[in-house]
Design a protein around this motif. Sequence first.
Motif, PDB file in Angstrom:
ATOM      1  N   UNK A  71      93.219 -94.116 -85.646  1.00 19.44           N
ATOM      2  CA  UNK A  71      94.207 -94.729 -86.533  1.00 19.44           C
ATOM      3  C   UNK A  71      94.005 -94.280 -87.975  1.00 19.44           C
ATOM      4  N   UNK A  72      92.742 -94.168 -88.382  1.00 18.85           N
ATOM      5  CA  UNK A  72      92.457 -93.687 -89.740  1.00 18.85           C
ATOM      6  C   UNK A  72      93.007 -92.272 -89.938  1.00 18.85           C
ATOM      7  N   UNK A  73      92.798 -91.416 -88.946  1.00 17.04           N
ATOM      8  CA  UNK A  73      93.287 -90.034 -89.040  1.00 17.04           C
ATOM      9  C   UNK A  73      94.807 -89.985 -89.101  1.00 17.04           C
ATOM     10  N   UNK A  74      95.461 -90.826 -88.286  1.00 17.64           N
ATOM     11  CA  UNK A  74      96.929 -90.831 -88.257  1.00 17.64           C
ATOM     12  C   UNK A  74      97.506 -91.384 -89.554  1.00 17.64           C
ATOM     13  N   UNK A  75      96.906 -92.461 -90.068  1.00 17.46           N
ATOM     14  CA  UNK A  75      97.407 -93.088 -91.305  1.00 17.46           C
ATOM     15  C   UNK A  75      97.240 -92.164 -92.502  1.00 17.46           C
ATOM     16  N   UNK A  76      96.110 -91.453 -92.567  1.00 15.33           N
ATOM     17  CA  UNK A  76      95.835 -90.600 -93.725  1.00 15.33           C
ATOM     18  C   UNK A  76      96.425 -89.192 -93.598  1.00 15.33           C
ATOM     19  N   UNK A  77      96.901 -88.844 -92.408  1.00 20.67           N
ATOM     20  CA  UNK A  77      97.453 -87.494 -92.190  1.00 20.67           C
ATOM     21  C   UNK A  77      98.600 -87.138 -93.136  1.00 20.67           C
ATOM     22  N   UNK A  78      99.566 -88.044 -93.405  1.00 23.88           N
ATOM     23  CA  UNK A  78     100.649 -87.685 -94.334  1.00 23.88           C
ATOM     24  C   UNK A  78     100.155 -87.337 -95.740  1.00 23.88           C
ATOM     25  N   UNK A 126      89.038 -74.826-100.327  1.00 24.00           N
ATOM     26  CA  UNK A 126      87.661 -74.998 -99.858  1.00 24.00           C
ATOM     27  C   UNK A 126      87.273 -76.457 -99.705  1.00 24.00           C
ATOM     28  N   UNK A 127      87.915 -77.326-100.490  1.00 21.10           N
ATOM     29  CA  UNK A 127      87.611 -78.750-100.397  1.00 21.10           C
ATOM     30  C   UNK A 127      87.868 -79.308 -99.014  1.00 21.10           C
ATOM     31  N   UNK A 128      88.873 -78.758 -98.332  1.00 25.67           N
ATOM     32  CA  UNK A 128      89.209 -79.215 -96.991  1.00 25.67           C
ATOM     33  C   UNK A 128      88.066 -78.937 -96.011  1.00 25.67           C
ATOM     34  N   UNK A 129      87.461 -77.759 -96.139  1.00 24.64           N
ATOM     35  CA  UNK A 129      86.354 -77.375 -95.252  1.00 24.64           C
ATOM     36  C   UNK A 129      85.070 -78.101 -95.647  1.00 24.64           C
ATOM     37  N   UNK A 130      84.852 -78.219 -96.956  1.00 24.06           N
ATOM     38  CA  UNK A 130      83.670 -78.916 -97.447  1.00 24.06           C
ATOM     39  C   UNK A 130      83.690 -80.375 -96.999  1.00 24.06           C
ATOM     40  N   UNK A 131      84.878 -80.990 -97.006  1.00 24.25           N
ATOM     41  CA  UNK A 131      85.009 -82.386 -96.577  1.00 24.25           C
ATOM     42  C   UNK A 131      84.640 -82.550 -95.108  1.00 24.25           C
ATOM     43  N   UNK A 132      85.012 -81.577 -94.273  1.00 21.04           N
ATOM     44  CA  UNK A 132      84.685 -81.656 -92.845  1.00 21.04           C
ATOM     45  C   UNK A 132      83.179 -81.648 -92.614  1.00 21.04           C
ATOM     46  N   UNK A 133      82.462 -80.856 -93.421  1.00 22.75           N
ATOM     47  CA  UNK A 133      81.004 -80.765 -93.285  1.00 22.75           C
ATOM     48  C   UNK A 133      80.324 -82.006 -93.857  1.00 22.75           C
ATOM     49  N   UNK A 134      80.732 -82.415 -95.062  1.00 21.85           N
ATOM     50  CA  UNK A 134      80.102 -83.574 -95.702  1.00 21.85           C
ATOM     51  C   UNK A 134      80.375 -84.864 -94.930  1.00 21.85           C
ATOM     52  N   UNK A 135      81.586 -84.991 -94.386  1.00 22.79           N
ATOM     53  CA  UNK A 135      81.901 -86.185 -93.597  1.00 22.79           C
ATOM     54  C   UNK A 135      80.981 -86.316 -92.405  1.00 22.79           C
ATOM     55  N   UNK A 136      80.677 -85.195 -91.768  1.00 23.50           N
ATOM     56  CA  UNK A 136      79.762 -85.197 -90.639  1.00 23.50           C
ATOM     57  C   UNK A 136      78.340 -85.552 -91.091  1.00 23.50           C
ATOM     58  N   UNK A 157      82.711 -94.036 -89.254  1.00 30.15           N
ATOM     59  CA  UNK A 157      82.340 -93.485 -90.560  1.00 30.15           C
ATOM     60  C   UNK A 157      82.658 -92.003 -90.651  1.00 30.15           C
ATOM     61  N   UNK A 158      82.509 -91.270 -89.529  1.00 28.59           N
ATOM     62  CA  UNK A 158      82.804 -89.838 -89.542  1.00 28.59           C
ATOM     63  C   UNK A 158      84.284 -89.596 -89.845  1.00 28.59           C
ATOM     64  N   UNK A 159      85.155 -90.365 -89.201  1.00 24.18           N
ATOM     65  CA  UNK A 159      86.591 -90.232 -89.438  1.00 24.18           C
ATOM     66  C   UNK A 159      86.954 -90.666 -90.859  1.00 24.18           C
ATOM     67  N   UNK A 160      86.403 -91.800 -91.292  1.00 22.28           N
ATOM     68  CA  UNK A 160      86.726 -92.329 -92.617  1.00 22.28           C
ATOM     69  C   UNK A 160      86.245 -91.389 -93.720  1.00 22.28           C
ATOM     70  N   UNK A 161      84.980 -90.979 -93.655  1.00 26.67           N
ATOM     71  CA  UNK A 161      84.418 -90.112 -94.702  1.00 26.67           C
ATOM     72  C   UNK A 161      85.134 -88.766 -94.765  1.00 26.67           C
ATOM     73  N   UNK A 162      85.370 -88.153 -93.607  1.00 24.24           N
ATOM     74  CA  UNK A 162      86.005 -86.831 -93.588  1.00 24.24           C
ATOM     75  C   UNK A 162      87.404 -86.878 -94.175  1.00 24.24           C
ATOM     76  N   UNK A 163      88.215 -87.834 -93.740  1.00 24.45           N
ATOM     77  CA  UNK A 163      89.595 -87.913 -94.224  1.00 24.45           C
ATOM     78  C   UNK A 163      89.669 -88.345 -95.682  1.00 24.45           C
ATOM     79  N   UNK A 164      88.782 -89.259 -96.085  1.00 20.86           N
ATOM     80  CA  UNK A 164      88.775 -89.691 -97.485  1.00 20.86           C
ATOM     81  C   UNK A 164      88.360 -88.547 -98.408  1.00 20.86           C
ATOM     82  N   UNK A 165      87.362 -87.762 -97.992  1.00 19.82           N
ATOM     83  CA  UNK A 165      86.922 -86.626 -98.790  1.00 19.82           C
ATOM     84  C   UNK A 165      88.010 -85.553 -98.894  1.00 19.82           C
TER      85      UNK A 165
END
Length: 373
Positions: free
Chosen positions: A19-26, A157-167, A137-145
């Motif tokens: 749900x977090x991913x779907x809500x933040x996707x737009x 690059x922020x998009x890729x960096x967020x995927x790593x930091x969220x993990x 937390x993985x979904x929340x941190x990644x999408x928020x970042x």
Amino acid sequence: IEYKKSIIKLFSANTIAQLLSIVLAPFIARIYSPSVIGELSFFLAVSGFLILLSTFQFENAIITEKEESVAWEITIFCLLSACIVATILLILLCFFSLPLYWWFLPFLVLFSSFAHTLSHWNNRLKKFNKTAYYTISQSFCTNLLKITFPLFYKGSLGLFFASVLGQLFSLCFFISSLRQKYSFSFQSLKEKLAVHHDFPRYSLPHKLIQTFAFNLPILFFSFAFSDTEVGLFAMAITLSIKPLSALARGVNQVLFQQVGERHRQNSGSSKLLRSYILKILTIAVPFLLLIYVALPHLILFFNRKKWISLANILQLMLPWMLAMFLSNSLNFIPSVHLLQKKAFVLELFGIFVQLIMLILGVYLDSFILSISH
């Protein structure tokens, strides 16, 4: 009762994460261009294959191993193996001239492999709370970042960096799992791993083929049909298969632990599995029939007439959704009963049938026939 509570716990965590991913996707779609999101999708697909390779599927032996001390040694082996694979990737990147974001790949593989391995260890110990907190937390941190990075850095690059930091941030829930009383010895490890040799021999190719099969339709459709049809199918996958796969993983983690424990104690689990399948069918069949009738109206209400074809595709995919959910939630059974070879052969046969249907649909220029596979 215990396993029902555990299923609800992990199922709820996966639901919240989706749900977090779907809500933040737009919001993410407004910040980044489609081409950048496409690059990230390919990047994550590559990382998915490497994550599987990094532990050789030995993490499944953490659940099936009877001795807890040996299961801990296998856990350490998987963590060390992930470190070695990540190091090799870093060295290999030095010899290729690739876009800058590929330097994030070794770290994403490392952190994801750590999380996958430690979730198996915690599930063996019935510490499902940690796995649930990690998932959310993985979904929340990644999408928020992904949303906040552009405030400080303008670029993709922020998009890729967020995927790593969220993990990395979400791994904090597993840190306490590394404090154990068991020792670790390389001398005896080889003999202990040999007992579970079917995991890298059959489970690993099986998982790799499953991952390839999941992406196979998109690869075919990109060459055979229009961009509009490919986009509709990709949207259908995003709205249905991906969330259901995540939910099935939550159920899988609990059932794997329960069935694995019963197998170690030489007690049967067929009654538990029959009860689970019956309950899923009892709930899912009426619900899917209702969805089938309501889909055209829902698509018209939310996405207007230009998306009406999406309803037809989703209607065709409804039986696949149910079969996929049951399959993904129960795909641990061959591992528990050491039937990885048979499962691998069946998977190859399934992919062969899928490939024939795809080729037939492309040959007849029928998009509907192709997605009916």
